[in-house]
Design a protein around this motif. Structure first.
Motif, PDB file in Angstrom:
ATOM      1  N   GLN A 163      38.568  -6.161 -16.411  1.00 35.60           N
ATOM      2  CA  GLN A 163      38.091  -6.207 -17.795  1.00 35.60           C
ATOM      3  C   GLN A 163      37.667  -7.624 -18.176  1.00 35.60           C
ATOM      4  O   GLN A 163      38.419  -8.579 -18.020  1.00 35.60           O
TER       5      GLN A 163
ATOM      6  N   ASP B 129      39.568  -1.765 -11.560  1.00 34.94           N
ATOM      7  CA  ASP B 129      38.545  -2.268 -12.465  1.00 34.94           C
ATOM      8  C   ASP B 129      39.014  -3.596 -13.045  1.00 34.94           C
ATOM      9  O   ASP B 129      40.209  -3.843 -13.162  1.00 34.94           O
TER      10      ASP B 129
ATOM     11  N   THR C  52      34.573  -5.250 -21.949  1.00 33.92           N
ATOM     12  CA  THR C  52      33.875  -4.314 -21.049  1.00 33.92           C
ATOM     13  C   THR C  52      34.499  -4.342 -19.648  1.00 33.92           C
ATOM     14  O   THR C  52      35.138  -5.318 -19.258  1.00 33.92           O
ATOM     15  N   TRP C  53      34.287  -3.239 -18.908  1.00 34.76           N
ATOM     16  CA  TRP C  53      34.926  -3.093 -17.594  1.00 34.76           C
ATOM     17  C   TRP C  53      33.931  -3.177 -16.453  1.00 34.76           C
ATOM     18  O   TRP C  53      32.799  -2.741 -16.586  1.00 34.76           O
TER      19      TRP C  53
END
Ligand code: DAH
Length: 346
Positions: free
Chosen positions: A280, A278, A285-286
């Motif tokens: 960021q 993921d 937010t991811w």
């Protein structure tokens, strides 16, 4: 008599000049130069003339015929030229209607993302490889540690080009005898890992971008045809730390220094251990980006490498999603609508 010849010549030249099509010219040609034409008729009267007159008049007639036939040829080539031009004008397609106004084209936004990914990975020392879009079951599944009946296969809605495999998928085992040679549209770029291992001596630092296919109904986040980029590193003593470091370096180079990345444990048949990675955003937010992990020993073996000698990591993620993320596009279908008003914004 000489007056008659002159008159016939003038008349013939006038007729030739008055013609406006090649068809008309063909008629006039035989009218003025044929047997029934005035000049040919004059010839028939030569026999009745005195020998000297016969010679001069005969010569005048021949000269006149030469002049007329030359005039016919000149007219013919002028008319042929005009007719070709008229055809070109008639068949011209008005493209200004499509464009509205002259603009310069530019690469599609998915191509832009693809190019940028290549640039960033080349900057990190990777080379680029590509593989076929039509694959065999072996490369797409078997060699990637997904033997037949492996449950992960059903996660890919595969488009088979082999009719028997379609039947087999529907549960008719008897139709499935030939499954290992069955042909399909690759569901991911991971099969290129095997092709690279089979053809390149390690160490390998390679990315493999390409088009992939799945039997999906288009919606805001899915298309049956989309793009992935695969990464493969094979060397001695490669560890998970090299993977994490590469993902981190890539994140900063592609998205910017204020982005970070994380790995989350996951499962893929071709890697062990496996993770999802993921990114960021600066606002905290991811974004879920793709899968990765340490290349499974079975996959190394399928690529012809000894797992005791070589180790490596792999990763794969969607290019379309990167383009969508970068430009804040809500509906992935818009990217493929070919609506010039949408496309030209990027
Ligand atoms: N092939 C996977 C897919 O299409 C993505 C992927 C996951 C690629 C893990 C990898 C990997 O190389 O290690 O969903």
């Amino acid at each position: 008599m000489i007056e008659e010849v002159r008159g016939a010549l003038d008349e013939a030249l006038k007729k030739v000049a008055g013609v406006v099509t090649l068809d008309e010219l063909r008629v006039v040609d035989s009218e003025v130069l044929g047997k029934r034409g005035a000049l040919a008729q004059a010839k028939t009267k030569l026999g009745a003339l005195a020998i000297d007159d016969r010679k001069t008049i005969g010569q005048a007639i021949n000269e006149a015929m030469g002049v007329v036939s030359e005039a016919v040829e000149v007219r013919r080539s002028a008319l042929a030229h005009d007719e070709v031009n008229a055809r070109i004008v008639g068949e011209r397609i008005d493209l200004t209607e499509v464009l509205g106004r002259p603009t310069r084209g530019h690469p599609h936004l998915v191509t832009q993302a693809w190019d940028r990914l290549e640039d960033v990975f080349m900057g990190l020392g990777f080379q680029i490889a590509e593989g076929p879009e039509v694959e065999t079951d072996f490369y797409n599944f078997e060699a990637l540690n997904m033997p037949r009946s492996h449950p992960a296969r059903s996660g890919f809605d595969t488009l088979f080009t082999d009719y028997r495999q379609v039947i087999a998928n529907a549960g008719d085992e008897s139709a499935d005898a030939d499954h290992e040679s069955s042909v399909l549209l690759r569901t991911h770029t991971s099969p290129v890992q095997i092709r690279v291992m089979q053809s390149v001596e390690p160490p390998i630092y390679m990315i493999m971008p390409g088009r992939v296919f799945r039997r999906d109904t288009p919606d805001a986040t899915h298309m049956p045809v989309f793009h992935q980029i695969e990464g493969l590193v094979i060397d001695r003593n490669i560890t998970m730390a090299h993977l994490a470091g590469t993902i981190s370096a890539f994140t900063k180079a592609f998205f910017g220094g204020d982005f970070t990345s994380r790995l989350r444990p996951n499962y893929f048949p071709f890697t062990e251990p496996s993770a999802e990675f993921d990114i960021q955003r600066p606002d905290g937010t991811w974004i879920e980006l793709g899968g990765c992990g340490m290349v499974h020993p079975n996959v190394l073996r399928a690529g012809g490498l000894d797992p005791e000698e070589w180790s490596g990591f792999a990763f794969g993620f969607g290019i379309d999603r990167m383009a969508r993320e970068r430009h804040g596009i809500d509906d992935i279908r818009d990217m493929y609508s070919n609506d010039i008003r949408f496309i030209e914004q990027f």
